[in-house]
Design an enzyme around this catalytic site. Structure first.
Site, short mmCIF file in Angstrom:
data_model
loop_
_atom_site.label_atom_id
_atom_site.label_comp_id
_atom_site.label_asym_id
_atom_site.label_seq_id
_atom_site.Cartn_x
_atom_site.Cartn_y
_atom_site.Cartn_z
N ASP A 1 0.86 -1.18 0.00
CA ASP A 1 0.00 0.00 0.00
C ASP A 1 0.89 1.23 0.00
O ASP A 1 1.94 1.25 0.63
CB ASP A 1 -0.92 0.01 1.21
CG ASP A 1 -1.98 -1.09 1.10
OD1 ASP A 1 -2.65 -1.11 0.07
OD2 ASP A 1 -2.11 -1.89 2.04
N THR A 2 0.40 2.27 -0.65
CA THR A 2 1.26 3.38 -1.01
C THR A 2 0.43 4.64 -1.09
O THR A 2 -0.78 4.58 -1.25
CB THR A 2 1.91 3.09 -2.38
OG1 THR A 2 2.63 1.87 -2.30
CG2 THR A 2 2.85 4.18 -2.82
#
Length: 597
Positions: A400-401
């Site tokens: 996740d970013t």
């Protein structure tokens, strides 16, 4: 972020997912009323208008972070100042995707030098832990665990901020970090998609507490009363104090001061390998972005390894050998070519991409037009190839970013991506600091002959990549897309939507996407035999049933996924080369907003 709606049938598929893909109706409840999109006087009914502004633009995954960026621009800050302010706020407001316990990469268009600058703000493994010692710590495991102390590498985000600020900043760092510090102490309402990810992360952490070892600090920071809910006022005073130390003491407060010593003591307590010396030795690295021409004067630009950015360039080099515009958007032909190009590029990613200081890759060859033509020739236009392998160099002798982009009145454009890798990170939070450490070290290979093998003081393979596009040699578009291996695929799909199909900036991100998973990975042994080389082609509900049937007939394993999670999250800014007006866009899969002034 992918792809395209072919007909009203495809639109219907987007607005009304198949019954099997919808939530089951609990017994005794009234049936849910499905309501489709309303009409629009212009553009596609499944999208909305881009944002237009003359003096500055910000597009982030949270409306309050975008507002902070615009406020910094209005105070005279540069696009870099505004990007740092937004990133600091997102570490508080979107900790499910990023934070100062993670790494950072950025591309900056500088109007003064008229060139792109690339920054690799990723950290390294512990200098004091050898390969043999690391293998012993794994205690028989054949891969690096995703949680706990072993996958933690030095967080590079804070140093990345100060490197960017030293070259391009205008305002004092204390002013830049002030909004995030204020929100950390006073609180902010939790937004819907982030609340959803909080809940997902908490469930995953609780299932794996034994692997984490010490979840008490993380629970106290974010989950003291369960996962934060939509609209709940969330505070993180520990993070506020940490950011205040950084604002007052600069990057050395994090890497050589009280924060680094707190981390050292915590790592010794929980069995981690990082030490004060690893933080004190850390530095970011300025790198040269690579660009490849696509068509119609457009160039795609990305950062080199240890990131996977050049995978997008390899895909573009393959796809420019076929005129995709001859086929309808969202057709089986277009999805087939994109998928096969991705599979070919990722075979090279798995074989060659690693820390260039220790394992240089044959980048010039990988990005050559000749090699692109050779790889394109391997694609059968009628069916999916069961397996591809990496190329042979012709040489002589559910991370996740967060992604954000900002542009200012002077024409500076910043493309910045920042992440803790898988989920919120390792599950570990040092005493009183308010941020979680990344688990990026999960991405080392354990094969001693692999370029990406674990070694002390080495950067791991990185998935996070910012992107940029030029048009006729001039700056055109700063953009990016979150989500592990989705990112190169997403960059290319957005480019195809804009260049080949004339979509506007907003439509290019809202259109249904594909995400191919499978094939070799940079963590695999070089001689792996049991990898699923065909993989699975995931598509969103906006891809028509006819297209899906044709793809299956071509040999692809196709699955429809309707929650948007694996398809990333997109932000973009275009600068009109004639008027200088900015166009901004975010997209429906996140809580974000584009704002300008």
């Amino acid at each position: 972020m992918r792809l395209f709606l072919l007909s009203m049938l495809a639109v219907s598929a987007l607005l009304f997912p198949p019954a099997a893909a919808q939530d089951a109706q609990p017994a005794g409840e009234e049936p849910k009323l499905e309501i489709g999109a309303g009409g629009r006087p212009v553009g596609q009914i499944w999208s909305r208008s881009p944002v237009y502004a003359e003096h500055g633009m910000a597009a982030t995954a949270h409306p309050l972070a975008s507002q902070i960026a615009i406020d910094i621009l209005k105070k005279g800050g540069s696009a870099v100042d505004a990007a740092i302010a937004a990133n600091a706020a997102l570490g508080l407001m979107e900790p499910t995707g990023n934070g100062i316990g993670g790494d950072l990469f950025a591309i900056v268009w500088d109007p003064k030098t008229q060139k792109l600058h690339g920054l690799n703000g990723s950290g390294k493994s512990a200098m004091g832990t050898s390969y043999a010692e690391f293998i012993e710590q794994l205690d028989g495991l054949t891969s690096i665990p995703p949680l706990g102390p072993l996958p933690i590498t030095v967080p590079g985000a804070v140093d990345g901020w100060f490197e960017l600020h030293g070259k391009f900043g205008k305002l004092p760092m204390a002013d830049i970090l002030a909004p995030a510090i204020s929100y950390a102490h006073e609180g902010h309402p939790v937004s819907p998609v982030i609340a959803y990810y909080f809940s997902r992360n908490l469930r995953a952490f609780e299932r794996n507490e034994a692997m984490i070892g010490d979840f008490s600090n993380a629970r106290a920071t974010w989950f003291a009363t369960g996962a934060p809910k939509v609209g709940e006022i969330f505070k993180n005073p520990d993070l506020g104090r940490t950011l205040s130390l950084i604002a007052e003491g600069g990057r050395d407060a994090f890497y050589k001061g009280e924060i680094a010593r707190t981390i050292d003591a915590y790592m010794r307590r929980v069995g981690g390998n990082l030490r004060y010396e690893d933080f004190a030795a850390h530095s970011s690295k300025w790198v040269e972005p690579g660009c490849v021409s696509y068509r119609k004067g457009f160039e795609l630009c990305e950062l080199p390894p240890n990131s996977q950015g050049f995978a997008a360039l390899q895909m573009a080099n393959i796809l420019k050998n076929v005129d995709l515009a001859q086929y309808p958007r969202g057709s089986a032909e277009v999805l087939h070519y994109i998928t096969e190009a991705k599979r070919l590029a990722f075979e090279d990613v798995a074989r060659f991409y690693a820390d260039p200081d220790m394992s240089p890759a044959p980048l010039e060859w990988l990005l050559s037009d000749e090699y692109g033509r050779e790889r394109f020739a391997l694609i059968d236009p009628a069916k999916a190839s069961p397996a591809f392998g990496p190329g042979e160099p012709k040489l002589e002798g559910e991370g996740d970013t967060t992604y954000l982009t900002v542009a200012d009145k002077n024409g500076m454009m910043v493309s910045l991506i920042q992440s803790n890798y898988r989920g919120m990170g390792s599950g570990l939070v040092a005493d009183g600091l308010g941020f979680m450490f990344q688990d990026r070290g999960e991405l080392y290979s354990l094969d001693p002959n692999h370029p990406n093998v674990y070694a002390p003081g080495k950067r791991p393979f990185q998935t996070i990549i910012p992107a940029f596009m030029k048009k006729d040699g001039q700056p055109y578009m700063s953009f990016g897309l979150m989500g592990g291996g989705m990112q190169p695929q997403g960059h290319v799909q957005v480019m195809v939507n804009i260049v080949d199909y004339g979509m506007n900036l907003q439509e290019a991100g809202d259109a249904a996407r594909l995400n191919h998973e499978g094939g070799r990975a940079p963590t695999d042994p070089l001689n792996i035999q049991d990898a699923d080389l065909l993989g699975v082609l995931h598509v969103e509900p906006g891809i028509s049933p006819e297209t899906i049937e044709r793809l299956q007939a071509m040999g692809h394993k196709v699955e429809v996924v309707d929650n948007g999670v694996m398809f990333g999250g997109y932000q973009a800014i275009v600068r009109d080369p004639e008027t200088g007006v900015y166009h901004g866009a975010t997209e429906m899969r996140k809580d974000g907003q584009a704002l300008g002034y």
